[in-house]
Design a protein around this motif. Structure first.
Motif, PDB file in Angstrom:
ATOM      1  N   GLY A   3      11.681  34.029   3.969  1.00  0.00           N
ATOM      2  CA  GLY A   3      11.109  32.907   4.471  1.00  0.00           C
ATOM      3  C   GLY A   3      12.248  31.405   4.696  1.00  0.00           C
ATOM      4  N   ALA A  40      13.601  37.931   8.139  1.00  0.00           N
ATOM      5  CA  ALA A  40      12.461  38.061   7.953  1.00  0.00           C
ATOM      6  C   ALA A  40      11.708  39.495   8.036  1.00  0.00           C
ATOM      7  CB  ALA A  40      11.486  37.006   8.829  1.00  0.00           C
ATOM      8  N   SER A  76       6.192  38.237  11.072  1.00  0.00           N
ATOM      9  CA  SER A  76       7.144  37.497  11.082  1.00  0.00           C
ATOM     10  C   SER A  76       7.174  36.486  12.111  1.00  0.00           C
ATOM     11  CB  SER A  76       8.748  38.365  10.852  1.00  0.00           C
ATOM     12  OG  SER A  76       8.838  38.879  12.425  1.00  0.00           O
ATOM     13  N   MET A  89       5.795  34.181   3.017  1.00  0.00           N
ATOM     14  CA  MET A  89       6.951  33.656   4.108  1.00  0.00           C
ATOM     15  C   MET A  89       6.525  32.525   5.150  1.00  0.00           C
ATOM     16  SD  MET A  89       8.523  36.606   6.710  1.00  0.00           S
ATOM     17  CE  MET A  89       9.609  37.069   5.446  1.00  0.00           C
TER      18      MET A  89
END
Length: 254
Positions: free
Chosen positions: A11, A28, A46, A211
């Motif tokens: 991330g 990601a 993501s 993330m």
């Protein structure tokens, strides 16, 4: 390395990459697939995770937005929001296999345009005896289709935006980077609104939050770094990112 640490680092890298040159999705998405999420769910997750980092980057750039031709920023952002939401709907409703097969070729085209778009624009202007310039309507139509793609898949949508603005308006990649960041944030924002209620992205909350946290740090730091890079170096970073992503997508599809 634990799964949470992996997605946190991914991330951070994705947020920084999106702020500097684009292409954070390629970092990601594989990370989330690697820790066990199905591809469609990972794609949605993501997009959600990268929203705060994109917004943080856009905030850093808020005073440096260069207009895209004669198109108002409000109109461009509205189109990005609408296209991003519709693209997210397509991701959830349609199979991704056919579109995924086209992505490497789309990236290859965008990379060539990024590398030679300004020269092509200048050459055509010289041949025609007047500047090349897309109309505001043409810019908005192109932006809509790119936002649609961004909501559906997201990979390198910012690079494609720079390619469109470069060949259509002769806009320098470094000068257009703040607007690219802002429009990518708009695309992700509207896509996220749908993903939060209609996808299974929330099925792994710890990974998503990890993330997301990394993307905020990376996005904020990356935007500050990009603002301090010389224009020539920033163009080099953007083009290198585009070339690298194109090669990686071809290898992934092979």
């Amino acid at each position: 390395m634990s799964e949470t640490l992996l997605v946190l680092l991914a991330g951070t890298a994705a947020g920084a990459l999106n702020a500097v040159g684009g292409g954070g999705t390629f970092v990601a998405l594989p990370a989330l697939v690697a820790v066990g999420l199905p591809p469609v769910t990972a794609n949605a997750a993501s997009s959600i995770a990268l929203v705060p980092g994109s917004v943080a980057s856009a905030w850093v750039y808020r005073r440096e937005l260069a207009p895209v031709g004669s198109t108002s920023t409000t109109a461009l952002t509205t189109v990005s929001l609408i296209g991003g939401g519709l693209g997210a709907g397509l991701l959830l409703a349609l199979p991704a296999a056919a579109f995924d097969a086209a992505v490497p070729w789309l990236l290859a085209f965008a990379t060539v345009v990024l590398a030679f778009g300004r020269y092509l624009s200048r050459a055509v202007s010289t041949a025609m005896g007047r500047p090349v310039g897309m109309s505001s309507r043409a810019v908005l139509i192109g932006q809509f289709f790119l936002a649609l793609y961004g909501g559906y898949f997201g990979g390198a949508v910012g690079i494609l935006m720079l390619a469109l603005w470069s060949v259509g308006l002769g806009l320098d990649a470094a000068a257009g980077n703040p607007m690219r960041v802002t429009q990518v944030a708009a695309v992700y924002l509207s896509a996220t609104a749908l993903f939060l209620v209609a996808s299974e992205a929330l099925s792994a909350p710890v990974l998503l939050v990890g993330m997301l946290a990394g993307a905020v740090v990376g996005g904020f730091a990356g935007a500050h770094l990009a603002r301090r890079l010389p224009a020539r170096l920033l163009r080099g970073v953007i083009l290198t990112t585009a070339v690298t992503m194109t090669v990686l997508y071809f290898l992934r599809a092979g």
